[in-house]
Write an enzyme that holds these catalytic residues in place. Structure first.
Site, short mmCIF file in Angstrom:
data_model
loop_
_atom_site.label_atom_id
_atom_site.label_comp_id
_atom_site.label_asym_id
_atom_site.label_seq_id
_atom_site.Cartn_x
_atom_site.Cartn_y
_atom_site.Cartn_z
N ARG A 15 0.83 -1.21 0.00
CA ARG A 15 0.00 0.00 0.00
C ARG A 15 0.87 1.27 0.00
NH1 ARG A 15 -0.60 4.85 2.26
NH2 ARG A 15 0.03 3.93 4.24
N ASP A 16 1.51 1.56 1.11
CA ASP A 16 2.28 2.80 1.18
C ASP A 16 3.40 2.79 0.15
OD1 ASP A 16 3.03 5.26 2.06
OD2 ASP A 16 3.60 4.68 4.08
N HIS A 207 6.17 4.66 12.40
CA HIS A 207 6.07 4.56 10.93
C HIS A 207 7.09 5.56 10.37
CE1 HIS A 207 3.52 4.25 7.11
NE2 HIS A 207 4.19 5.36 6.89
N HIS A 209 9.75 7.01 7.54
CA HIS A 209 10.29 7.08 6.18
C HIS A 209 11.79 7.37 6.30
CE1 HIS A 209 6.61 7.00 3.58
NE2 HIS A 209 6.07 7.11 4.78
N CYS A 240 5.52 9.61 -0.75
CA CYS A 240 4.17 10.06 -0.41
C CYS A 240 3.73 11.05 -1.47
CB CYS A 240 4.12 10.71 0.98
SG CYS A 240 2.47 11.33 1.37
N ASN A 249 9.31 4.20 2.81
CA ASN A 249 9.40 3.78 4.21
C ASN A 249 10.76 3.13 4.41
OD1 ASN A 249 6.38 3.21 3.27
ND2 ASN A 249 6.41 3.76 5.42
C1 HMG Z 1 -10.54 11.62 1.49
C2 HMG Z 1 -10.98 11.97 0.09
C3 HMG Z 1 -11.84 10.88 -0.49
C4 HMG Z 1 -11.76 13.27 0.16
O1 HMG Z 1 -11.90 13.80 -1.15
P1 HMG Z 1 -13.06 14.82 -1.49
O2 HMG Z 1 -12.88 15.21 -2.94
O3 HMG Z 1 -13.06 15.90 -0.47
O4 HMG Z 1 -14.32 13.85 -1.29
P2 HMG Z 1 -15.82 13.95 -1.66
O5 HMG Z 1 -16.55 13.24 -0.57
O6 HMG Z 1 -16.22 15.36 -2.00
O7 HMG Z 1 -15.92 13.05 -2.98
C5 HMG Z 1 -15.35 13.44 -4.21
C6 HMG Z 1 -15.29 12.26 -5.14
O8 HMG Z 1 -14.47 11.24 -4.60
C7 HMG Z 1 -15.21 10.02 -4.47
N1 HMG Z 1 -14.81 9.36 -3.22
C8 HMG Z 1 -14.89 9.85 -1.98
N2 HMG Z 1 -14.44 8.94 -1.10
C9 HMG Z 1 -14.08 7.85 -1.82
C10 HMG Z 1 -13.55 6.60 -1.46
N3 HMG Z 1 -13.28 6.27 -0.18
N4 HMG Z 1 -13.27 5.71 -2.42
C11 HMG Z 1 -13.54 6.01 -3.72
N5 HMG Z 1 -14.04 7.21 -4.13
C12 HMG Z 1 -14.30 8.11 -3.17
C13 HMG Z 1 -16.65 10.44 -4.42
O9 HMG Z 1 -17.48 9.37 -4.83
C14 HMG Z 1 -16.65 11.59 -5.37
O10 HMG Z 1 -16.63 11.06 -6.70
P3 HMG Z 1 -17.28 11.87 -7.93
O11 HMG Z 1 -18.71 12.07 -7.53
O12 HMG Z 1 -16.51 13.16 -8.04
O13 HMG Z 1 -17.07 10.94 -9.09
C15 HMG Z 1 -9.77 12.21 -0.84
O14 HMG Z 1 -9.07 13.32 -0.36
C16 HMG Z 1 -8.85 11.04 -0.88
O15 HMG Z 1 -9.18 9.97 -1.39
N6 HMG Z 1 -7.64 11.20 -0.36
C17 HMG Z 1 -6.71 10.11 -0.30
C18 HMG Z 1 -5.35 10.59 0.04
C19 HMG Z 1 -4.44 9.41 0.18
O16 HMG Z 1 -4.80 8.27 -0.06
N7 HMG Z 1 -3.20 9.71 0.58
C20 HMG Z 1 -2.21 8.71 0.76
C21 HMG Z 1 -2.50 7.83 1.93
S1 HMG Z 1 -2.01 8.58 3.48
C22 HMG Z 1 -0.36 8.21 3.59
O17 HMG Z 1 0.20 7.66 2.70
C23 HMG Z 1 0.35 8.55 4.86
C24 HMG Z 1 0.58 7.33 5.76
C25 HMG Z 1 -0.73 6.71 6.20
O18 HMG Z 1 1.28 6.32 5.05
C26 HMG Z 1 1.38 7.73 7.00
C27 HMG Z 1 2.54 8.68 6.72
O19 HMG Z 1 3.62 8.25 6.28
O20 HMG Z 1 2.32 9.88 6.92
#
Ligand code: HMG
Length: 302
Positions: A15-16, A207, A209, A240, A249
């Site tokens: 995933r990450d 966690h 990096h 990221c 990581n």
């Molecule tokens: C949180 C949201 C969804 C808000 O995004 P948004 O645009 O504010 O959401 P929304 O509710 O307004 O929805 C917009 C569109 O997204 C769709 N949608 C809404 N939710 C989902 C869902 N769950 N699955 C699939 N689709 C989704 C929804 O259906 C809609 O589709 P449209 O009508 O435009 O076609 C968006 O910002 C997002 O997906 N962000 C993901 C960011 C991400 O994955 N970042 C990487 C992971 S975190 C990380 O890596 C850090 C970590 C964990 O490893 C630790 C570290 O090292 O720091």
């Protein structure tokens, strides 16, 4: 100083690690990777992420991956779930643990999940409730606990505040994440102490990096405090998408080599992880980022 005799290594490479790859990695390759990691002995593998495919296209195959992997009884396959839409998908896919992910910095929260810290906690409430109702493990990740690519310094109080909110949501485990790899050992201990002030130590994970090459020494600093859960990524995959310049990581092979040398039990077979790292690196067409992995492969080649 005595160190723990046993730790849990959560493998986050599928995933990450992969989420940042520009080229599409087909589901069958991800499945093979997860299967190899399962065989290597991990008790917890972060295998999927049910986020918006517009935000993170690489994770769009998560449903297929979860359906295709060969599950070993007792192994937890985790999935990221930013909201109820993600939770429903993770539930349908048979995730054993859902991961809500927030941040200790406002700026990162906005960039990563498009809402403020307070809004994110509100968004996580129904996810946490649903996870409990369905008997799923609930984990939380606190990004940018050691520094933020947009805001810079992150106060310890902010880390403690978010950890406390995640605790109040009923999390089983809380990850303290160095998203951009800027921590150093004393800083690691200060941030971890802030988290320990709010949550039981055996539920906290590190966690890290490895952007600045400090991840292993930070893990050691966390071990000194008694932290027993660490995240790592096979072949050091990753970065990221919302933290420019962040590398992967800490490499799992490097962590395992250090733990083996310290006599700390992990339950994971280093050689099998080296093989998994070679497999995914070959697919990606580049040398893996694990120094231990590369050293072992060079030694094997004679
Ligand atoms: C949180 C949201 C969804 C808000 O995004 P948004 O645009 O504010 O959401 P929304 O509710 O307004 O929805 C917009 C569109 O997204 C769709 N949608 C809404 N939710 C989902 C869902 N769950 N699955 C699939 N689709 C989704 C929804 O259906 C809609 O589709 P449209 O009508 O435009 O076609 C968006 O910002 C997002 O997906 N962000 C993901 C960011 C991400 O994955 N970042 C990487 C992971 S975190 C990380 O890596 C850090 C970590 C964990 O490893 C630790 C570290 O090292 O720091």
């Amino acid at each position: 100083m005595s160190l723990p005799s046993k730790v849990k290594i959560v493998e986050v490479g599928p995933r990450d690690g992969l989420q940042n790859e520009k080229e599409n990695v087909p589901a069958d390759v991800k499945i093979e990777l997860v299967n190899r990691l399962t065989a290597a002995g991990f008790a917890n593998i972060e295998a999927a992420s049910f986020v918006s495919p517009k935000w993170i296209p690489q994770m769009a195959t998560s449903r297929e991956v979860m359906a295709g992997i060969v599950r070993k009884p007792g192994v937890i396959y985790s999935a990221l779930t930013p909201n109820m839409q993600g939770f429903e998908a993770a539930l349908a896919a048979g995730a054993g643990e859902v991961v809500i992910f927030g941040a200790a910095s406002e700026a990162f929260s906005q960039r990563n999940i498009n809402c403020s810290i307070a809004e994110s906690i509100t968004r996580f409430e129904p996810v946490a409730k649903a996870a409990k109702e369905h008997g799923l493990r609930l984990r939380a990740s606190v990004s940018t606990a050691f520094g933020c690519p947009y805001q810079g310094e992150v106060p310890l109080e902010s880390v403690a505040y978010v950890v406390a909110r995640m605790r109040d949501l009923g999390c089983d485990e809380i990850d303290i994440a160095d998203t951009i790899g800027v921590a150093t050992p004393r800083k690691t201990q200060a941030v971890m102490q802030a988290a320990i002030g709010e949550f039981r130590i055996d539920g906290l994970s590190g966690h890290f990096h490895d952007t600045y090459g400090q991840a292993l020494v930070n893990i050691y600093a966390a071990l000194e405090l008694g932290i027993t859960i660490f995240h790592s990524s096979v072949a050091g995959l990753g970065g990221c998408p919302y933290a420019k310049g962040a590398t992967g990581n800490v490499a799992t092979e490097d962590v395992l080599y250090m733990m083996n040398g310290l006599g700390i039990e992990t339950g994971v077979d280093l050689d099998a992880v080296v093989d998994a790292g070679a497999f995914i690196s070959q697919f990606l067409g580049r040398k893996g980022a694990s120094r231990v992995g590369n050293a072992i492969l060079a030694k094997r080649a004679g």
